[in-house]
Design an enzyme around this catalytic site. Structure first.
Site, mmCIF file in Angstrom:
data_model
loop_
_atom_site.group_PDB
_atom_site.id
_atom_site.type_symbol
_atom_site.label_atom_id
_atom_site.label_comp_id
_atom_site.label_asym_id
_atom_site.label_seq_id
_atom_site.Cartn_x
_atom_site.Cartn_y
_atom_site.Cartn_z
ATOM 1 N N ASN A 152 -42.164 15.958 -32.838
ATOM 2 C CA ASN A 152 -43.403 15.581 -33.246
ATOM 3 C C ASN A 152 -43.979 16.837 -34.028
ATOM 4 O O ASN A 152 -43.611 17.019 -35.152
ATOM 5 C CB ASN A 152 -44.046 14.991 -32.117
ATOM 6 C CG ASN A 152 -45.291 14.460 -32.570
ATOM 7 O OD1 ASN A 152 -45.424 13.847 -33.724
ATOM 8 N ND2 ASN A 152 -46.282 14.077 -32.087
ATOM 9 N N ARG A 189 -34.993 8.280 -29.243
ATOM 10 C CA ARG A 189 -36.425 8.849 -29.244
ATOM 11 C C ARG A 189 -36.807 8.793 -27.550
ATOM 12 O O ARG A 189 -36.199 8.345 -26.716
ATOM 13 C CB ARG A 189 -37.202 7.817 -29.921
ATOM 14 C CG ARG A 189 -38.722 8.047 -30.168
ATOM 15 C CD ARG A 189 -39.346 7.585 -31.540
ATOM 16 N NE ARG A 189 -40.623 7.643 -31.377
ATOM 17 C CZ ARG A 189 -41.508 8.293 -31.935
ATOM 18 N NH1 ARG A 189 -40.839 9.467 -32.434
ATOM 19 N NH2 ARG A 189 -42.796 8.465 -32.092
ATOM 20 N N THR A 227 -41.217 17.004 -38.608
ATOM 21 C CA THR A 227 -40.028 16.293 -38.133
ATOM 22 C C THR A 227 -38.849 16.643 -38.939
ATOM 23 O O THR A 227 -39.405 17.495 -39.916
ATOM 24 C CB THR A 227 -40.267 14.625 -38.348
ATOM 25 O OG1 THR A 227 -41.315 14.386 -37.282
ATOM 26 C CG2 THR A 227 -39.072 13.758 -38.345
ATOM 27 N N SER A 261 -42.936 5.017 -33.697
ATOM 28 C CA SER A 261 -42.706 6.071 -34.796
ATOM 29 C C SER A 261 -42.649 5.442 -36.330
ATOM 30 O O SER A 261 -42.806 4.286 -36.606
ATOM 31 C CB SER A 261 -41.033 6.322 -34.780
ATOM 32 O OG SER A 261 -40.619 7.488 -35.456
ATOM 33 N N SER A 262 -42.835 6.503 -37.382
ATOM 34 C CA SER A 262 -42.453 6.256 -38.613
ATOM 35 C C SER A 262 -41.327 6.524 -39.228
ATOM 36 O O SER A 262 -40.813 6.470 -40.521
ATOM 37 C CB SER A 262 -43.712 6.785 -39.411
ATOM 38 O OG SER A 262 -45.092 6.427 -38.962
ATOM 39 N N THR A 304 -37.038 14.599 -34.202
ATOM 40 C CA THR A 304 -38.228 15.380 -34.378
ATOM 41 C C THR A 304 -38.605 15.975 -32.782
ATOM 42 O O THR A 304 -38.280 15.637 -31.775
ATOM 43 C CB THR A 304 -39.515 14.409 -34.824
ATOM 44 O OG1 THR A 304 -40.722 15.410 -35.019
ATOM 45 C CG2 THR A 304 -39.596 13.334 -33.770
HETATM 46 N N1 GLY Z 1 -43.382 11.952 -34.562
HETATM 47 C C1 GLY Z 1 -43.293 11.319 -35.960
HETATM 48 C C2 GLY Z 1 -42.707 9.995 -35.852
HETATM 49 O O1 GLY Z 1 -41.943 9.718 -34.975
HETATM 50 O O2 GLY Z 1 -43.086 9.119 -36.736
#
Ligand code: GLY
Length: 578
Positions: free
Chosen positions: A395, A100, A375, A446-447, A393
């Site tokens: 985002n 990330r 994403t 992040s999710s 992603t």
């Molecule tokens: N940008 C979405 C996430 O990382 O949760």
């Protein structure tokens, strides 16, 4: 050997919602005996299957699909963003690659606030100030080097071909480019690629050619990640950033590293879940919610019943407080992962849940105290049962909407996933705290939840989805739809969804997710249930079930080895197997 493919279609979505909750409307999962690739763009899925056919393993296929999506799915596929890869090797070892984005060295906690301490609208979402240091190239190459078997050149070749020769746009591709047209028109280099002369949008059947991206990918193919992090590509991005008021520096690129971490694990009704650890909240929060729900007989209470929805919402409410207040980059904050994934903690939460009354989110406000739809997730399994789940992603859709001239690479706006101001909702309504404050080299929370589930030592399910803060509940609901409600993998993915994230204190539902009677019962309990018109498409889950299309078929034996399902909400995705 026969290839099997089915594309997600909007028509199937309409059908599946219209006939819910009978759920007989979902098409059959795609069946295959040797390998399966499920991604948000059919050409990328086919690339993955081709790699498997020529002897590559699931990790090779994941790398090739990642690069291919960067070309054929520019809304979220990327080399200018970042993501996560959960891997389960054939002998059962699981691991996790974190590639990330990181905050630039010159970033500061208050960089998106004005002199009065108020958030400057758009500063964390548009233009170069929104860009985190990208990780995808280093992540894909790390995966290939450590766990793949094919050469970098072989895995990049299909992406280079699509970029150089172009690919024919279909309905989903055109819709996606059309949605991004306004954002992309603000950046000259982006507009020159993704819009036609005069700012016109592409039409179905036209070909999108990306020569600059082809050159960047060729240079990565020949010289490896150094081409991106130490060479001309980094120089071009830094130059464009400086010219537009951004803070990216060459040192940001030179210092970028991938982290290999242990996945977060938990056991749900005998199934072993392996999912994303911090800096994602995904695995922790999925496990926390599942642990709470394990204490309720969901299968008996039934899919979509008021009692089921009530306990799901209450579990989500408690878990999202923990997510938003306590989790962050593990190199910067102490994450209470053990506590949040402990069965005893889940029991404490259950004891606070009234069977008859909705909780009140503001009563859970911790002392002192977003994300986007775009994403993408893909799931892969090979003939040896190596399984890979990748969510990566930019985002927002098309990220920050900027391309450094000459690179062809869309850049992310991942900085918006940080807390710009503690206690204030971000663009997507997440109210987050200090644990996720901006610091140089830190990764925003992040999710994303690339998840692999095993049963009795064998892979059972590969699953994940885009959807911002809803990634967690989309992935979770697919899991319980299969395990508790007995749906097949396609039905489980297509079934209408609900979501609660602590704040706002609202239960969001997809259209037709709940019947009028159910809504009445939930309202009597004190729940505020709403359809969220700002989210027309709730994620695009991509899943594979191993050994049968349902738990019942797996238990009986004799089901297809791999059962793939691309969300019917997706307009250009496909499950492809062989
Ligand atoms: N940008 C979405 C996430 O990382 O949760």
């Amino acid at each position: 050997m026969l290839s099997v493919t089915r594309r997600g279609t909007f028509a199937a979505l309409i059908l599946s919602i219209a006939l819910s909750p009978a759920l007989a409307a979902s098409p059959e999962p795609v069946k295959a005996e040797h390998g399966m690739v499920v991604s948000a763009q059919h050409l990328a899925s086919d690339v993955g299957v081709d790699i498997l056919r020529k002897g590559g393993n699931a990790i090779d296929a994941a790398v090739a699909v990642g690069y291919a999506l960067a070309v054929v799915y520019p809304t979220a596929g990327n080399i200018g963003g970042g993501g996560f890869m959960t891997i389960r090797l054939k002998h059962g070892k699981t691991t996790f690659l974190d590639f990330r984005e990181r905050a630039p060295l010159a970033s500061t906690k208050a960089m998106y606030l004005d002199g009065k301490g108020e958030i400057v609208k758009g500063a964390s979402t548009s233009g170069y100030l929104a860009v985190g240091v990208p990780g995808s190239v280093m992540g894909l190459e790390t995966a290939r080097e450590k766990y793949g078997t094919l050469s970098r050149e072989e895995l990049l070749a299909p992406a280079i071909r699509f970029a150089k020769d172009g690919f024919v746009l279909d309905q989903g591709d055109v819709a996606s480019l059309g949605n991004g047209a306004k954002k992309l028109s603000n950046d000259k280099a982006a507009a020159a690629i993704f819009l036609k002369p005069g700012g016109k949008t592409f039409e179905i059947g036209e070909t999108l050619v990306q020569p600059d991206l082809a050159a960047s990918l060729t240079s990565i193919s020949q010289n490896g990640p150094d081409a991106f992090y130490k060479g001309a590509i980094a120089d071009d991005i830094v130059k464009a950033s400086a010219a537009a008021g951004g803070i990216l520096a060459k040192a940001d690129f030179e210092q970028y590293t991938v982290r290999e971490l242990n996945p977060v694990t938990c056991n749900y009704r005998g199934y072993e879940i392996a999912s994303s650890p911090p800096p994602s909240s995904g695995g922790v929060i999925i496990c926390e919610i599942l642990n709470v729900l394990e204490g309720y007989p969901l299968s008996y209470l039934g899919y979509g019943s008021a009692e089921t929805v009530h306990v799901m919402v209450e579990a989500m409410r408690h878990a999202y407080v923990d997510r938003n207040s306590a989790l962050g980059d593990p190199d910067f904050v102490e994450n209470p992962v053990e506590k949040f994934t402990d069965k005893a903690y889940a029991k404490e939460i259950r004891e606070k849940i009234s069977p008859f009354k909705a909780g009140i989110s503001k009563d859970l406000m911790p002392k002192g105290m977003g994300e986007s739809t775009e994403t993408t997730h893909y799931s892969i399994i090979d003939n040896d049962d190596n399984a890979v789940a990748v969510t990566y992603t930019l985002n927002g859709s098309f990220g920050a909407g900027v391309v450094a001239p000459g690179t062809g690479i869309l850049l992310n706006n991942e900085m918006d996933d940080f807390t710009s101001k503690p206690g204030s909702p971000n663009l997507y309504g997440l109210v987050q705290g200090e644990a996720n404050a901006i610091e140089p080299k830190k990764t925003p929370l992040s999710s994303m939840s690339p998840t692999i589930i095993s049963k009795d030592g064998k892979p059972f399910m590969v699953i994940g989805s885009p959807g911002g803060a809803r990634i967690i509940t989309i992935t979770l609901e697919t899991i319980i739809n299969v395990i508790d409600h007995g749906m097949n993998i396609q039905e489980a993915i297509d079934a209408p969804r609900i979501h609660h994230q602590w704040l706002p204190d609202t239960v969001f539902m997809e259209p037709f997710a709940l019947s009028t009677d159910t809504l009445k019962l939930l309202s009597e309990m004190g729940h505020d249930v709403q359809i969220d018109a700002s989210w027309p498409v709730w994620g695009q889950a991509a899943g594979i079930l191993v050994g049968g299309k349902t738990v019942a078929e797996i238990e009986k034996g004799g089901g297809a080895r791999y059962n793939g399902a691309m969300d019917s909400r997706a307009t250009s995705g496909a499950a492809s197997g062989y």
